[in-house]
Design a protein around this motif. Sequence first.
Motif, PDB file in Angstrom:
ATOM      1  N   THR A   2       0.832  -1.196   0.000  1.00 26.60           N
ATOM      2  CA  THR A   2       0.000   0.000   0.000  1.00 26.60           C
ATOM      3  C   THR A   2       0.869   1.249   0.000  1.00 26.60           C
ATOM      4  OG1 THR A   2      -1.382  -1.288   1.481  1.00 26.60           O
ATOM      5  CG2 THR A   2      -2.046   0.965   1.059  1.00 26.60           C
ATOM      6  N   LYS A   3       0.530   2.193  -0.873  1.00 33.09           N
ATOM      7  CA  LYS A   3       1.263   3.458  -0.900  1.00 33.09           C
ATOM      8  C   LYS A   3       0.739   4.359   0.212  1.00 33.09           C
ATOM      9  CE  LYS A   3       0.072   4.249  -5.170  1.00 33.09           C
ATOM     10  NZ  LYS A   3      -0.447   2.969  -5.640  1.00 33.09           N
ATOM     11  N   ASP A   4       1.624   5.101   0.833  1.00 33.78           N
ATOM     12  CA  ASP A   4       1.199   5.966   1.921  1.00 33.78           C
ATOM     13  C   ASP A   4       1.118   7.424   1.502  1.00 33.78           C
ATOM     14  OD1 ASP A   4       2.907   3.786   4.066  1.00 33.78           O
ATOM     15  OD2 ASP A   4       0.742   4.053   3.947  1.00 33.78           O
ATOM     16  N   PHE A   5       1.577   7.707   0.274  1.00 32.73           N
ATOM     17  CA  PHE A   5       1.491   9.059  -0.247  1.00 32.73           C
ATOM     18  C   PHE A   5       0.659   9.045  -1.514  1.00 32.73           C
ATOM     19  CE2 PHE A   5       5.446   8.914   2.118  1.00 32.73           C
ATOM     20  CZ  PHE A   5       5.332  10.049   2.909  1.00 32.73           C
ATOM     21  N   CYS A   6      -0.098  10.111  -1.698  1.00 35.15           N
ATOM     22  CA  CYS A   6      -0.874  10.242  -2.929  1.00 35.15           C
ATOM     23  C   CYS A   6       0.089  10.354  -4.100  1.00 35.15           C
ATOM     24  CB  CYS A   6      -1.757  11.478  -2.852  1.00 35.15           C
ATOM     25  SG  CYS A   6      -2.614  11.826  -4.396  1.00 35.15           S
ATOM     26  N   GLU A   7      -0.116   9.542  -5.144  1.00 41.37           N
ATOM     27  CA  GLU A   7       0.817   9.598  -6.269  1.00 41.37           C
ATOM     28  C   GLU A   7       0.585  10.823  -7.147  1.00 41.37           C
ATOM     29  OE1 GLU A   7       0.216   6.591  -9.452  1.00 41.37           O
ATOM     30  OE2 GLU A   7      -1.202   5.708  -8.040  1.00 41.37           O
ATOM     31  N   TYR A   8      -0.477  11.552  -6.918  1.00 40.52           N
ATOM     32  CA  TYR A   8      -0.765  12.736  -7.736  1.00 40.52           C
ATOM     33  C   TYR A   8      -0.277  14.020  -7.089  1.00 40.52           C
ATOM     34  CZ  TYR A   8      -3.366   9.567 -10.598  1.00 40.52           C
ATOM     35  OH  TYR A   8      -3.690   8.514 -11.405  1.00 40.52           O
ATOM     36  N   ALA A  50      -6.366  -0.711  -2.779  1.00 40.65           N
ATOM     37  CA  ALA A  50      -5.400  -1.775  -2.525  1.00 40.65           C
ATOM     38  C   ALA A  50      -5.447  -2.773  -3.682  1.00 40.65           C
ATOM     39  CB  ALA A  50      -5.732  -2.469  -1.209  1.00 40.65           C
ATOM     40  N   ALA A  51      -4.296  -3.382  -3.971  1.00 40.62           N
ATOM     41  CA  ALA A  51      -4.204  -4.321  -5.100  1.00 40.62           C
ATOM     42  C   ALA A  51      -5.251  -5.441  -5.021  1.00 40.62           C
ATOM     43  CB  ALA A  51      -2.791  -4.891  -5.204  1.00 40.62           C
ATOM     44  N   PRO A  52      -5.494  -6.046  -3.855  1.00 42.87           N
ATOM     45  CA  PRO A  52      -6.505  -7.117  -3.805  1.00 42.87           C
ATOM     46  C   PRO A  52      -7.910  -6.616  -4.156  1.00 42.87           C
ATOM     47  CG  PRO A  52      -5.121  -7.161  -1.840  1.00 42.87           C
ATOM     48  CD  PRO A  52      -4.795  -5.890  -2.575  1.00 42.87           C
ATOM     49  N   VAL A  53      -8.181  -5.344  -3.857  1.00 40.41           N
ATOM     50  CA  VAL A  53      -9.489  -4.761  -4.192  1.00 40.41           C
ATOM     51  C   VAL A  53      -9.630  -4.653  -5.707  1.00 40.41           C
ATOM     52  CG1 VAL A  53     -10.877  -2.641  -4.027  1.00 40.41           C
ATOM     53  CG2 VAL A  53      -9.688  -3.538  -1.998  1.00 40.41           C
ATOM     54  N   VAL A  54      -8.558  -4.180  -6.358  1.00 46.76           N
ATOM     55  CA  VAL A  54      -8.575  -4.055  -7.821  1.00 46.76           C
ATOM     56  C   VAL A  54      -8.712  -5.438  -8.465  1.00 46.76           C
ATOM     57  CG1 VAL A  54      -7.237  -3.310  -9.835  1.00 46.76           C
ATOM     58  CG2 VAL A  54      -7.235  -1.934  -7.744  1.00 46.76           C
ATOM     59  N   ARG A  55      -7.967  -6.405  -7.927  1.00 46.31           N
ATOM     60  CA  ARG A  55      -8.039  -7.766  -8.488  1.00 46.31           C
ATOM     61  C   ARG A  55      -9.435  -8.355  -8.325  1.00 46.31           C
ATOM     62  NH1 ARG A  55      -2.674  -8.407  -6.453  1.00 46.31           N
ATOM     63  NH2 ARG A  55      -3.471  -9.329  -4.543  1.00 46.31           N
TER      64      ARG A  55
END
Length: 82
Positions: A2-8, A50-55
């Motif tokens: 999980t990323k902790d910072f907004c990538e934008y 989160a990646a599992p949510v997308v999957r």
Amino acid sequence: MTKDFCEYCGADLPSSTKPVTVHRQRRGRHFIFERVPARVCRGCGERSFAAPVVRAMDRWMKKPKAGFEPTPVPVVEWRACA
Ligand SMILES: [Zn+2]
């Protein structure tokens, strides 16, 4: 992971999730997922999943569960209503 910072915008992401509505498309079919857990950036409002949510959404679009009944949704091109 999980990323902790907004990538934008680079702001801290909240540690907790909140339920959001997600629109996705697969092979020209539209899917609307409701109450999907997302970390929503307080800076810019960007949503992080989160990646599992997308999957899980990907799996659903490939193979919806038996007994699922699609809801008809109007899809309107802008030039048809302008
Ligand atoms: Zn942001």
